[in-house]
Scaffold this motif. Sequence first.
Motif, PDB file in Angstrom:
ATOM      1  N   PRO A 131     -67.891   9.513  76.822  1.00 21.25           N
ATOM      2  CA  PRO A 131     -68.933   9.833  77.836  1.00 21.25           C
ATOM      3  C   PRO A 131     -68.421  10.880  78.526  1.00 21.25           C
ATOM      4  O   PRO A 131     -67.381  11.339  79.004  1.00 21.25           O
ATOM      5  CB  PRO A 131     -68.913   8.339  78.670  1.00 21.25           C
ATOM      6  N   ASP A 132     -69.701  11.790  79.102  1.00 23.44           N
ATOM      7  CA  ASP A 132     -69.321  12.972  79.915  1.00 23.44           C
ATOM      8  C   ASP A 132     -68.461  12.738  81.182  1.00 23.44           C
ATOM      9  O   ASP A 132     -67.798  13.656  81.790  1.00 23.44           O
ATOM     10  CB  ASP A 132     -70.637  13.691  80.148  1.00 23.44           C
ATOM     11  N   ASP A 133     -68.718  11.603  81.760  1.00 29.21           N
ATOM     12  CA  ASP A 133     -67.922  11.231  83.066  1.00 29.21           C
ATOM     13  C   ASP A 133     -66.591  10.579  82.826  1.00 29.21           C
ATOM     14  O   ASP A 133     -65.886  10.468  83.669  1.00 29.21           O
ATOM     15  CB  ASP A 133     -68.576  10.224  83.901  1.00 29.21           C
ATOM     16  N   GLU A 134     -65.999  10.645  81.721  1.00 32.01           N
ATOM     17  CA  GLU A 134     -64.866  10.106  81.402  1.00 32.01           C
ATOM     18  C   GLU A 134     -63.942  11.142  80.830  1.00 32.01           C
ATOM     19  O   GLU A 134     -64.370  11.941  79.742  1.00 32.01           O
ATOM     20  CB  GLU A 134     -64.731   8.983  80.417  1.00 32.01           C
ATOM     21  N   SER A 135     -62.914  11.418  81.340  1.00 30.04           N
ATOM     22  CA  SER A 135     -61.875  12.241  80.488  1.00 30.04           C
ATOM     23  C   SER A 135     -60.437  11.890  80.199  1.00 30.04           C
ATOM     24  O   SER A 135     -59.859  10.733  81.054  1.00 30.04           O
ATOM     25  CB  SER A 135     -61.476  13.313  81.544  1.00 30.04           C
ATOM     26  N   LYS A 136     -59.757  12.251  79.059  1.00 35.48           N
ATOM     27  CA  LYS A 136     -58.636  11.345  78.745  1.00 35.48           C
ATOM     28  C   LYS A 136     -57.765  12.593  78.595  1.00 35.48           C
ATOM     29  O   LYS A 136     -58.021  13.694  77.974  1.00 35.48           O
ATOM     30  CB  LYS A 136     -58.647  10.769  77.457  1.00 35.48           C
ATOM     31  N   VAL A 137     -56.362  12.562  79.000  1.00 35.41           N
ATOM     32  CA  VAL A 137     -55.373  13.575  78.754  1.00 35.41           C
ATOM     33  C   VAL A 137     -54.211  12.778  78.377  1.00 35.41           C
ATOM     34  O   VAL A 137     -53.824  11.926  78.768  1.00 35.41           O
ATOM     35  CB  VAL A 137     -54.992  14.199  80.170  1.00 35.41           C
ATOM     36  N   PHE A 138     -53.812  13.272  77.377  1.00 33.15           N
ATOM     37  CA  PHE A 138     -52.247  12.917  76.691  1.00 33.15           C
ATOM     38  C   PHE A 138     -51.033  13.188  77.581  1.00 33.15           C
ATOM     39  O   PHE A 138     -50.867  14.507  77.752  1.00 33.15           O
ATOM     40  CB  PHE A 138     -52.072  13.213  75.377  1.00 33.15           C
ATOM     41  N   VAL A 139     -50.262  12.554  78.060  1.00 34.88           N
ATOM     42  CA  VAL A 139     -49.070  12.934  78.652  1.00 34.88           C
ATOM     43  C   VAL A 139     -48.016  12.336  77.741  1.00 34.88           C
ATOM     44  O   VAL A 139     -47.792  11.070  77.932  1.00 34.88           O
ATOM     45  CB  VAL A 139     -49.009  12.250  80.282  1.00 34.88           C
ATOM     46  N   GLY A 140     -47.049  13.126  77.357  1.00 34.01           N
ATOM     47  CA  GLY A 140     -46.016  12.566  76.704  1.00 34.01           C
ATOM     48  C   GLY A 140     -44.703  12.888  77.181  1.00 34.01           C
ATOM     49  O   GLY A 140     -44.439  13.453  78.260  1.00 34.01           O
ATOM     50  N   GLY A 141     -43.696  12.232  76.948  1.00 39.19           N
ATOM     51  CA  GLY A 141     -42.019  12.556  77.424  1.00 39.19           C
ATOM     52  C   GLY A 141     -41.981  11.835  78.765  1.00 39.19           C
ATOM     53  O   GLY A 141     -40.987  12.247  79.308  1.00 39.19           O
ATOM     54  N   LEU A 144     -39.275   5.598  80.199  1.00 38.28           N
ATOM     55  CA  LEU A 144     -39.743   4.119  80.094  1.00 38.28           C
ATOM     56  C   LEU A 144     -39.895   3.758  81.216  1.00 38.28           C
ATOM     57  O   LEU A 144     -40.584   2.507  81.555  1.00 38.28           O
ATOM     58  CB  LEU A 144     -38.624   3.325  79.114  1.00 38.28           C
ATOM     59  N   SER A 145     -39.287   3.836  82.558  1.00 35.77           N
ATOM     60  CA  SER A 145     -39.500   3.466  83.689  1.00 35.77           C
ATOM     61  C   SER A 145     -40.707   3.933  84.434  1.00 35.77           C
ATOM     62  O   SER A 145     -41.220   3.352  85.472  1.00 35.77           O
ATOM     63  CB  SER A 145     -38.355   3.764  84.798  1.00 35.77           C
ATOM     64  N   CYS A 146     -41.460   4.590  83.891  1.00 34.04           N
ATOM     65  CA  CYS A 146     -42.844   4.900  84.473  1.00 34.04           C
ATOM     66  C   CYS A 146     -43.882   3.942  84.469  1.00 34.04           C
ATOM     67  O   CYS A 146     -44.206   3.507  83.489  1.00 34.04           O
ATOM     68  CB  CYS A 146     -43.269   6.436  83.969  1.00 34.04           C
ATOM     69  N   THR A 147     -44.483   3.881  85.611  1.00 31.45           N
ATOM     70  CA  THR A 147     -45.471   2.658  85.820  1.00 31.45           C
ATOM     71  C   THR A 147     -46.983   3.518  85.805  1.00 31.45           C
ATOM     72  O   THR A 147     -47.028   4.468  86.029  1.00 31.45           O
ATOM     73  CB  THR A 147     -45.327   1.859  86.896  1.00 31.45           C
ATOM     74  N   ASP A 148     -47.889   2.491  85.399  1.00 38.60           N
ATOM     75  CA  ASP A 148     -49.242   2.883  85.375  1.00 38.60           C
ATOM     76  C   ASP A 148     -49.717   3.718  86.774  1.00 38.60           C
ATOM     77  O   ASP A 148     -49.971   4.793  87.193  1.00 38.60           O
ATOM     78  CB  ASP A 148     -50.330   2.046  85.106  1.00 38.60           C
ATOM     79  N   GLY A 149     -49.317   3.051  88.008  1.00 32.06           N
ATOM     80  CA  GLY A 149     -49.477   3.342  89.310  1.00 32.06           C
ATOM     81  C   GLY A 149     -48.407   4.766  89.680  1.00 32.06           C
ATOM     82  O   GLY A 149     -49.210   5.628  90.235  1.00 32.06           O
ATOM     83  N   ALA A 150     -47.302   5.020  89.195  1.00 32.94           N
ATOM     84  CA  ALA A 150     -46.485   5.992  89.363  1.00 32.94           C
ATOM     85  C   ALA A 150     -47.429   7.260  88.557  1.00 32.94           C
ATOM     86  O   ALA A 150     -47.473   8.502  88.918  1.00 32.94           O
ATOM     87  CB  ALA A 150     -45.249   5.908  88.916  1.00 32.94           C
ATOM     88  N   LEU A 151     -47.896   6.995  87.285  1.00 34.02           N
ATOM     89  CA  LEU A 151     -48.763   8.073  86.623  1.00 34.02           C
ATOM     90  C   LEU A 151     -49.922   8.342  87.183  1.00 34.02           C
ATOM     91  O   LEU A 151     -50.404   9.594  87.297  1.00 34.02           O
ATOM     92  CB  LEU A 151     -49.008   7.406  85.374  1.00 34.02           C
TER      93      LEU A 151
END
Length: 153
Positions: A131-141, A144-151
């Motif tokens: 949908p136009d109102d949703e954007s997705k971006v790939f973030v690699g690298g 393992l300690s990275c949480t959804d909140g930190a991202l």
Amino acid sequence: AAGDQAPGGGSEGDEALALGGGEEDAGLANKIFVGRLPPHCDNRLLREYFAQFGVIEDAWVMKDKPTGRPRGFGFVRYKSLASVDAVMDEAERHYIEGARVAVERAVTKHQMASGGFEEERPERPERQEYPDDESKVFVGGLPLSCTDGALAD
């Protein structure tokens, strides 16, 4: 310098990208791509090996323009389609100076961009639309300690 131009007038870079130099005519059917060439393979050696399959119109190894070193692949153009068929009949059995080389029928730049010959390739699945109102971006690298909140921060 001599050898900087591929047969047919195209530059080596054009020829390498196109696997056929952009030719759209039936002459391309008489042309093969040869990959995994040994580092010391030159036009003469390529021609000598593939001459056993028929009369060759031209054979050339692609070179890197800045260094002049072979790029590890080349092309052979035969007078007859039967010669190309003979090469392809033994596709898994070609060795030059002890190195097994890969052979394929040459294809045009257009065919490369579309994934080759349609009858040889399965169809790709349709691309998922968002949908136009949703954007997705790939973030690699990420560690393992990275949480959804930190991202999200």
